[in-house]
Design a protein around this motif. Structure first.
Motif, PDB file in Angstrom:
ATOM      1  N   GLU A   7       3.145  -0.210  -8.177  1.00 11.71           N
ATOM      2  CA  GLU A   7       1.819   0.301  -7.787  1.00 11.71           C
ATOM      3  C   GLU A   7       0.765  -0.809  -7.905  1.00 11.71           C
ATOM      4  OE1 GLU A   7       1.197   3.920 -10.039  1.00 11.71           O
ATOM      5  OE2 GLU A   7       2.896   4.883  -9.030  1.00 11.71           O
ATOM      6  N   PHE A   8       0.896  -1.626  -8.956  1.00 12.35           N
ATOM      7  CA  PHE A   8      -0.031  -2.761  -9.118  1.00 12.35           C
ATOM      8  C   PHE A   8       0.074  -3.689  -7.902  1.00 12.35           C
ATOM      9  CE2 PHE A   8       0.200  -7.316 -10.242  1.00 12.35           C
ATOM     10  CZ  PHE A   8      -1.142  -7.569 -10.532  1.00 12.35           C
ATOM     11  N   LEU A   9       1.309  -3.997  -7.502  1.00 12.25           N
ATOM     12  CA  LEU A   9       1.491  -4.916  -6.370  1.00 12.25           C
ATOM     13  C   LEU A   9       0.979  -4.280  -5.081  1.00 12.25           C
ATOM     14  CD1 LEU A   9       5.068  -6.318  -7.186  1.00 12.25           C
ATOM     15  CD2 LEU A   9       2.923  -7.630  -7.220  1.00 12.25           C
ATOM     16  N   GLU A  10       1.294  -2.987  -4.891  1.00 13.46           N
ATOM     17  CA  GLU A  10       0.898  -2.322  -3.636  1.00 13.46           C
ATOM     18  C   GLU A  10      -0.626  -2.319  -3.475  1.00 13.46           C
ATOM     19  OE1 GLU A  10       1.987   1.903  -2.966  1.00 13.46           O
ATOM     20  OE2 GLU A  10       2.928   1.148  -1.128  1.00 13.46           O
ATOM     21  N   ASN A  11      -1.342  -2.272  -4.613  1.00 13.81           N
ATOM     22  CA  ASN A  11      -2.811  -2.237  -4.536  1.00 13.81           C
ATOM     23  C   ASN A  11      -3.446  -3.617  -4.594  1.00 13.81           C
ATOM     24  OD1 ASN A  11      -3.014   0.566  -4.360  1.00 13.81           O
ATOM     25  ND2 ASN A  11      -2.594   0.746  -6.556  1.00 13.81           N
ATOM     26  N   HIS A  12      -2.637  -4.660  -4.657  1.00 15.45           N
ATOM     27  CA  HIS A  12      -3.191  -6.011  -4.812  1.00 15.45           C
ATOM     28  C   HIS A  12      -3.562  -6.604  -3.450  1.00 15.45           C
ATOM     29  CE1 HIS A  12      -3.710 -10.101  -6.180  1.00 15.45           C
ATOM     30  NE2 HIS A  12      -3.666  -9.651  -7.422  1.00 15.45           N
ATOM     31  N   SER A  13      -4.721  -7.254  -3.390  1.00 12.98           N
ATOM     32  CA  SER A  13      -5.212  -7.744  -2.091  1.00 12.98           C
ATOM     33  C   SER A  13      -4.331  -8.868  -1.502  1.00 12.98           C
ATOM     34  CB  SER A  13      -6.646  -8.250  -2.247  1.00 12.98           C
ATOM     35  OG  SER A  13      -6.653  -9.304  -3.194  1.00 12.98           O
ATOM     36  N   LYS A  14      -3.558  -9.559  -2.346  1.00 12.44           N
ATOM     37  CA  LYS A  14      -2.737 -10.663  -1.808  1.00 12.44           C
ATOM     38  C   LYS A  14      -1.329 -10.227  -1.398  1.00 12.44           C
ATOM     39  CE  LYS A  14      -5.291 -14.283  -4.162  1.00 12.44           C
ATOM     40  NZ  LYS A  14      -5.394 -15.171  -5.311  1.00 12.44           N
ATOM     41  N   VAL A  15      -1.037  -8.925  -1.541  1.00 12.73           N
ATOM     42  CA  VAL A  15       0.326  -8.440  -1.263  1.00 12.73           C
ATOM     43  C   VAL A  15       0.373  -7.769   0.113  1.00 12.73           C
ATOM     44  CG1 VAL A  15       2.149  -6.869  -2.045  1.00 12.73           C
ATOM     45  CG2 VAL A  15       0.838  -8.202  -3.728  1.00 12.73           C
ATOM     46  N   LYS A  16       1.373  -8.167   0.915  1.00 12.93           N
ATOM     47  CA  LYS A  16       1.502  -7.646   2.280  1.00 12.93           C
ATOM     48  C   LYS A  16       2.230  -6.300   2.263  1.00 12.93           C
ATOM     49  CE  LYS A  16       3.436  -9.522   6.591  1.00 12.93           C
ATOM     50  NZ  LYS A  16       4.192 -10.702   7.018  1.00 12.93           N
ATOM     51  N   TRP A  17       3.367  -6.238   1.602  1.00 12.60           N
ATOM     52  CA  TRP A  17       4.105  -4.964   1.487  1.00 12.60           C
ATOM     53  C   TRP A  17       4.952  -4.966   0.223  1.00 12.60           C
ATOM     54  CZ3 TRP A  17       9.246  -5.873   1.084  1.00 12.60           C
ATOM     55  CH2 TRP A  17       9.784  -6.991   1.740  1.00 12.60           C
ATOM     56  N   VAL A  18       5.288  -3.739  -0.220  1.00 15.15           N
ATOM     57  CA  VAL A  18       6.142  -3.572  -1.401  1.00 15.15           C
ATOM     58  C   VAL A  18       7.222  -2.557  -1.057  1.00 15.15           C
ATOM     59  CG1 VAL A  18       6.233  -2.891  -3.851  1.00 15.15           C
ATOM     60  CG2 VAL A  18       4.136  -3.886  -2.913  1.00 15.15           C
ATOM     61  N   SER A  19       8.454  -2.857  -1.447  1.00 13.27           N
ATOM     62  CA  SER A  19       9.524  -1.878  -1.278  1.00 13.27           C
ATOM     63  C   SER A  19      10.018  -1.463  -2.656  1.00 13.27           C
ATOM     64  CB  SER A  19      10.676  -2.490  -0.452  1.00 13.27           C
ATOM     65  OG  SER A  19      11.719  -1.554  -0.327  1.00 13.27           O
TER      66      SER A  19
END
Ligand code: LCS
Length: 395
Positions: free
Chosen positions: A274-286
């Motif tokens: 969830e942290f990664l999914e909401n991070h501005s530098k992250v394109k996508w998370v699986s």
């Protein structure tokens, strides 16, 4: 100890532990290659199968059996066969169940060497494989032919976390007289029990979550009936990819905390995803626990938790990914997964490099994909580590 009617958490602690001389609560390590016969007649009876007992550790060993009984029970299978590595387990399954002229349908998102084993080694012996996106059941149905003998799925798949519906795939396999083999390495029986959904054979790299401490290479095969067990046991005895007693002891020790560890891996990974999914530098998370995962509903049906594995890509692609991986401090830059420590790696240049760019891209393994095995550290420490490393990326 009767372990039939106890909770999975308790089974992890007690399964496979028998009665031994002097009453130890932990199975002793029978670190011996061979076992003495009382006399020549007894030796002959053991070889003929007229008497039950131990002969030679490649064939049977009490420490190895203790682990096998534990894993079979946790997977709700009939019996298990422990192997020297996950690849030895996979090789033993293929060698046992396939013959010249057979065809295999296989997930395209899976551990690189599994694909290579089919493509470069079994291919030499006249076995053909179709690699398809098994998250799409129609692709499986379309790939099945009259000579298909096995449907082999890895779910969630390494490293994309693509999920295959085990129950529906088992139906396709059985209606075409094929067997369904499931690599359950990413979930462990604490989070997914494929035999309940119709799988015939389940395997693990026990190097990962089952052992859980990044200090053993091992594999295991679990079968749903005696017929499969006797075929595979014969092959394993002859081809020799067996585990040794000391590694069996270590993995069995690891199993005792499997349930606890998988709960913590899942809790931590959910927060990190969830942290990664909401991070501005992250394109996508699986991650199977995110509603954005394309097979979220299938995951909810067949998982008891979402596991410790995450894959993601940064907006800056591979260069940004490299900066992230080179600057983490708590997370270790290393392949493998499923241990107590968080590990991060780059599949396109590491675990899945040997597949080639074309196969990788078809399987969704982009050059920018970063794989994170979330450990059991305090989740704030993992997030702080990722955050300080993400700050080093300038765009
Ligand atoms: N199956 C899966 C899903 C795996 O991830 C691995 C190893 C294997 C089988 C093979 O098991 P081994 O022979 O190594 O015990 N996966 C690794 C990975 O992703 N990084 O390093 C090894």
């Amino acid at each position: 100890m009767l372990t039939k009617n106890i909770h999975f958490d308790s089974k992890c602690v007690h399964s496979g532990v028998g009665e031994y001389e002097h009453g130890p609560v932990v199975p002793p390590i029978y670190q011996t290659s061979t076992f003495k016969f009382v006399n020549t007649d007894q030796g002959a009876r053991l070889f003929k199968g007229e008497e039950d007992g131990y002969i030679y550790t490649r064939m049977r060993n009490p420490t190895i059996e203790a682990l096998e009984n534990a894993v079979a029970e946790l997977e709700e299978g009939h019996k298990a066969l422990a192997c020297s590595s996950g690849m030895a387990a996979i090789n033993t399954i293929f060698t046992s169940l396939l013959e010249k002229g057979n065809h295999v349908v296989c997930s395209e998102s899976l551990y690189g060497p599994t694909r290579l084993l089919l493509e470069t080694i079994f291919n030499k012996f006249g076995i053909e494989t179709s690699f398809v996106n098994t998250s799409n059941l129609t692709e499986i149905e379309d790939a099945v032919k009259s000579n298909t003998k096995l449907i082999y799925i890895e779910t969630p798949g390494n490293p994309t976390l693509a999920i295959t519906d085990i129950e529906q795939t088992a139906k396709i396999a059985h209606s075409s007289k094929s067997l369904l083999v499931v690599d359950n390495t990413f979930m462990s029986p604490a989070l997914q029990q494929p035999i309940k959904f119709g799988a015939d054979v389940v395997l693990h790299s026990m190097t990962k979550f089952l052992n859980g401490h990044a200090d053993v290479i091992a594999g295991v095969i679990v079968v749903k009936n005696e017929e499969l067990y006797s075929i595979i046991r014969k092959t394993l005895n002859q081809t020799g990819g067996v585990i040794d007693p000391f590694n069996s002891f270590l993995v069995h020790r690891g199993l005792k905390t499997l349930s606890l560890r998988m709960q913590r891996h899942s809790q931590n990974a959910q927060v990190v995803a969830e942290f990664l999914e909401n991070h501005s530098k992250v394109k996508w998370v699986s991650y199977p626990g995110l509603k954005s995962h394309p097979q979220y509903d299938v995951a909810q049906k067949q998982h008891y938790g979402s596991g410790g594995m995450i894959s993601f890509e940064l907006k800056g692609g591979i260069e940004a990914g490299k900066t992230l991986m080179n600057n983490v401090k708590l997370c270790q830059l290393a392949v493998s997964l499923g241990g107590v420590e968080s590990l991060i790696q780059h599949p396109a240049s590491m675990t899945h490099f040997s597949l080639g760019k074309e196969n990788r891209e078809k399987a969704g393994i982009t050059d920018g994909l970063v794989r994170l095995s979330v450990g059991i550290e305090n989740v704030n420490d993992i997030i702080n580590d990722l955050e300080q490393s993400l700050k080093k990326i300038s765009f």
